[in-house]
Design a protein around this motif. Structure first.
Motif, PDB file in Angstrom:
ATOM      1  N   GLU A  72     -17.081  35.372  53.837  1.00 57.13           N
ATOM      2  CA  GLU A  72     -17.953  36.453  53.357  1.00 57.13           C
ATOM      3  C   GLU A  72     -17.371  37.014  52.051  1.00 57.13           C
ATOM      4  O   GLU A  72     -18.094  37.258  51.081  1.00 57.13           O
ATOM      5  CB  GLU A  72     -18.070  37.544  54.424  1.00 57.13           C
ATOM      6  CG  GLU A  72     -19.243  38.467  54.172  1.00 57.13           C
ATOM      7  CD  GLU A  72     -19.525  39.362  55.365  1.00 57.13           C
ATOM      8  OE1 GLU A  72     -18.647  39.537  56.239  1.00 57.13           O
ATOM      9  OE2 GLU A  72     -20.651  39.898  55.410  1.00 57.13           O
ATOM     10  N   ALA A 141     -19.665  25.744  59.524  1.00 59.99           N
ATOM     11  CA  ALA A 141     -20.436  26.811  58.869  1.00 59.99           C
ATOM     12  C   ALA A 141     -19.637  27.406  57.701  1.00 59.99           C
ATOM     13  O   ALA A 141     -20.204  27.728  56.655  1.00 59.99           O
ATOM     14  CB  ALA A 141     -20.793  27.890  59.886  1.00 59.99           C
ATOM     15  N   ALA A 171     -28.028  24.763  55.911  1.00 60.09           N
ATOM     16  CA  ALA A 171     -28.405  25.701  56.986  1.00 60.09           C
ATOM     17  C   ALA A 171     -28.181  25.078  58.369  1.00 60.09           C
ATOM     18  O   ALA A 171     -27.984  25.795  59.355  1.00 60.09           O
ATOM     19  CB  ALA A 171     -29.868  26.119  56.824  1.00 60.09           C
ATOM     20  N   VAL A 174     -24.728  25.720  59.712  1.00 57.70           N
ATOM     21  CA  VAL A 174     -24.617  27.173  59.936  1.00 57.70           C
ATOM     22  C   VAL A 174     -25.295  27.522  61.259  1.00 57.70           C
ATOM     23  O   VAL A 174     -24.724  28.237  62.099  1.00 57.70           O
ATOM     24  CB  VAL A 174     -25.225  27.968  58.748  1.00 57.70           C
ATOM     25  CG1 VAL A 174     -25.247  29.467  59.065  1.00 57.70           C
ATOM     26  CG2 VAL A 174     -24.426  27.697  57.473  1.00 57.70           C
ATOM     27  N   GLU A 175     -26.510  26.999  61.462  1.00 53.20           N
ATOM     28  CA  GLU A 175     -27.221  27.278  62.719  1.00 53.20           C
ATOM     29  C   GLU A 175     -26.416  26.805  63.920  1.00 53.20           C
ATOM     30  O   GLU A 175     -26.367  27.452  64.953  1.00 53.20           O
ATOM     31  CB  GLU A 175     -28.588  26.584  62.717  1.00 53.20           C
ATOM     32  CG  GLU A 175     -29.669  27.409  62.037  1.00 53.20           C
ATOM     33  CD  GLU A 175     -30.800  26.551  61.488  1.00 53.20           C
ATOM     34  OE1 GLU A 175     -31.053  25.470  62.056  1.00 53.20           O
ATOM     35  OE2 GLU A 175     -31.403  26.946  60.474  1.00 53.20           O
ATOM     36  N   ALA A 178     -22.011  28.667  63.270  1.00 51.03           N
ATOM     37  CA  ALA A 178     -21.565  29.928  62.661  1.00 51.03           C
ATOM     38  C   ALA A 178     -21.265  31.006  63.672  1.00 51.03           C
ATOM     39  O   ALA A 178     -21.890  31.061  64.736  1.00 51.03           O
ATOM     40  CB  ALA A 178     -22.633  30.437  61.696  1.00 51.03           C
ATOM     41  N   ALA A 180     -20.698  35.483  63.431  1.00 50.14           N
ATOM     42  CA  ALA A 180     -21.423  36.542  62.709  1.00 50.14           C
ATOM     43  C   ALA A 180     -21.047  36.570  61.218  1.00 50.14           C
ATOM     44  O   ALA A 180     -21.913  36.733  60.355  1.00 50.14           O
ATOM     45  CB  ALA A 180     -21.131  37.886  63.364  1.00 50.14           C
ATOM     46  N   GLU A 182     -19.948  34.157  59.212  1.00 48.30           N
ATOM     47  CA  GLU A 182     -20.492  33.016  58.473  1.00 48.30           C
ATOM     48  C   GLU A 182     -21.995  33.165  58.285  1.00 48.30           C
ATOM     49  O   GLU A 182     -22.539  32.846  57.233  1.00 48.30           O
ATOM     50  CB  GLU A 182     -20.179  31.703  59.207  1.00 48.30           C
ATOM     51  CG  GLU A 182     -18.701  31.363  59.298  1.00 48.30           C
ATOM     52  CD  GLU A 182     -17.942  32.214  60.289  1.00 48.30           C
ATOM     53  OE1 GLU A 182     -18.563  32.645  61.300  1.00 48.30           O
ATOM     54  OE2 GLU A 182     -16.743  32.452  60.081  1.00 48.30           O
ATOM     55  N   ARG A 183     -22.683  33.686  59.330  1.00 49.29           N
ATOM     56  CA  ARG A 183     -24.139  33.871  59.252  1.00 49.29           C
ATOM     57  C   ARG A 183     -24.485  34.914  58.188  1.00 49.29           C
ATOM     58  O   ARG A 183     -25.364  34.703  57.358  1.00 49.29           O
ATOM     59  CB  ARG A 183     -24.646  34.354  60.632  1.00 49.29           C
ATOM     60  CG  ARG A 183     -25.990  33.812  61.018  1.00 49.29           C
ATOM     61  CD  ARG A 183     -26.317  34.187  62.456  1.00 49.29           C
ATOM     62  NE  ARG A 183     -25.510  33.454  63.433  1.00 49.29           N
ATOM     63  CZ  ARG A 183     -25.721  32.190  63.790  1.00 49.29           C
ATOM     64  NH1 ARG A 183     -26.714  31.518  63.242  1.00 49.29           N
ATOM     65  NH2 ARG A 183     -24.962  31.600  64.678  1.00 49.29           N
ATOM     66  N   ARG A 184     -23.717  36.027  58.185  1.00 48.23           N
ATOM     67  CA  ARG A 184     -23.969  37.074  57.168  1.00 48.23           C
ATOM     68  C   ARG A 184     -23.753  36.501  55.771  1.00 48.23           C
ATOM     69  O   ARG A 184     -24.535  36.736  54.860  1.00 48.23           O
ATOM     70  CB  ARG A 184     -23.008  38.262  57.370  1.00 48.23           C
ATOM     71  CG  ARG A 184     -23.431  39.278  58.406  1.00 48.23           C
ATOM     72  CD  ARG A 184     -22.647  40.572  58.250  1.00 48.23           C
ATOM     73  NE  ARG A 184     -21.204  40.361  58.204  1.00 48.23           N
ATOM     74  CZ  ARG A 184     -20.389  40.354  59.257  1.00 48.23           C
ATOM     75  NH1 ARG A 184     -20.886  40.534  60.451  1.00 48.23           N
ATOM     76  NH2 ARG A 184     -19.081  40.159  59.112  1.00 48.23           N
ATOM     77  N   ASP A 187     -26.601  34.088  54.815  1.00 49.09           N
ATOM     78  CA  ASP A 187     -27.845  34.821  54.545  1.00 49.09           C
ATOM     79  C   ASP A 187     -27.750  35.570  53.218  1.00 49.09           C
ATOM     80  O   ASP A 187     -28.710  35.615  52.443  1.00 49.09           O
ATOM     81  CB  ASP A 187     -28.157  35.806  55.688  1.00 49.09           C
ATOM     82  CG  ASP A 187     -28.620  35.065  56.939  1.00 49.09           C
ATOM     83  OD1 ASP A 187     -28.955  33.860  56.837  1.00 49.09           O
ATOM     84  OD2 ASP A 187     -28.617  35.681  58.026  1.00 49.09           O
TER      85      ASP A 187
END
Ligand SMILES: Cc1cc2nc3c(=O)[nH]c(=O)nc-3n(C[C@H](O)[C@H](O)[C@H](O)COP(=O)(O)O)c2cc1C
Length: 200
Positions: A72, A141, A171, A174-175, A178, A180, A182-184, A187
């Protein structure tokens, strides 16, 4: 037994974060991929001529390279939108600052600077180093976020359709893998890229 290669000519590109300071002491935080030997005793940095990292290194000749697992932070630093700004720790010997939270850090001094090509080439020696905490480990991810962050810095260089197709591909891991953070981060980059492509 498998061991780390001791061949000094065996080099690789290591993606991490470089902190540099301007002459007034203001820190700049940017992802960079220097070429390093396996023991990270020397770095070859190749910043673009427009980068603040290059301007600071030209002025001060000092910086700190970090190995991190916080994607992040890497994503935000890639597009210059750090929120919150990470904590920094002053390094007395090199009069520079390092990221307080990182896995490993390497303070370096610039031995030579070649600005004859499109990217400057800075040959640097590691003068001080430290280990703060263990690297979390491989995660697909996290690697996808690193790739997406590179795409975000290449808007205007790569074709928009190439960037969009690559993001769709990235993606998937990541799906699947990931957490939290990595997802943030993914996105955040996806939204940044969408906004930039809409105005370009
Ligand atoms: C993983 C990664 C590696 C990067 N490596 C480089 C590099 O080696 N040289 C470079 O000029 N930019 C590189 N970039 C792009 C810079 O981080 C980006 O252009 C940044 O905005 C430069 O910041 P600065 O102007 O504050 O130095 C990289 C980006 C990422 C995400």
């Amino acid at each position: 037994m498998v061991s780390v290669s001791t061949d000094a000519t065996d080099t690789l590109v290591l993606e991490g974060i470089v902190v540099t300071c301007n002459p007034a002491g203001d820190a700049n935080i940017a992802p960079m991929g220097p070429i390093v030997d396996r023991h990270v005793t020397r770095l070859t940095l190749r910043p673009y001529s427009t980068s603040q990292t290059l301007a600071n290194l030209r002025d001060t000749g000092r910086g700190v390279f970090h190995i991190v697992d916080n994607v992040e932070l890497l994503a935000q630093a890639a597009v210059g939108q750090l929120d919150p700004k990470p904590r920094l720790t002053l390094l007395d010997a090199s009069h520079c600052q390092r990221l307080s939270d990182c896995c490993r850090w390497f303070a370096f001094s610039v031995d030579s600077l070649d600005e004859s090509g499109p990217r400057a080439i800075l040959s640097c020696s590691v003068i001080e180093r430290g280990e703060i905490r263990p690297f979390l480990g491989f995660n697909r991810a996290k690697h996808a976020v690193v790739e997406a962050a590179i795409l975000a810095t290449r808007i205007g260089i790569l074709a928009p359709e190439e960037i969009v197709a690559e993001l769709v591909r990235l993606a998937i891991p990541v799906e699947k893998t990931a957490g939290a953070e990595e997802r943030r981060a993914f996105d955040f980059l996806r939204q940044y890229i969408d906004r930039q492509l809409a105005v370009s």
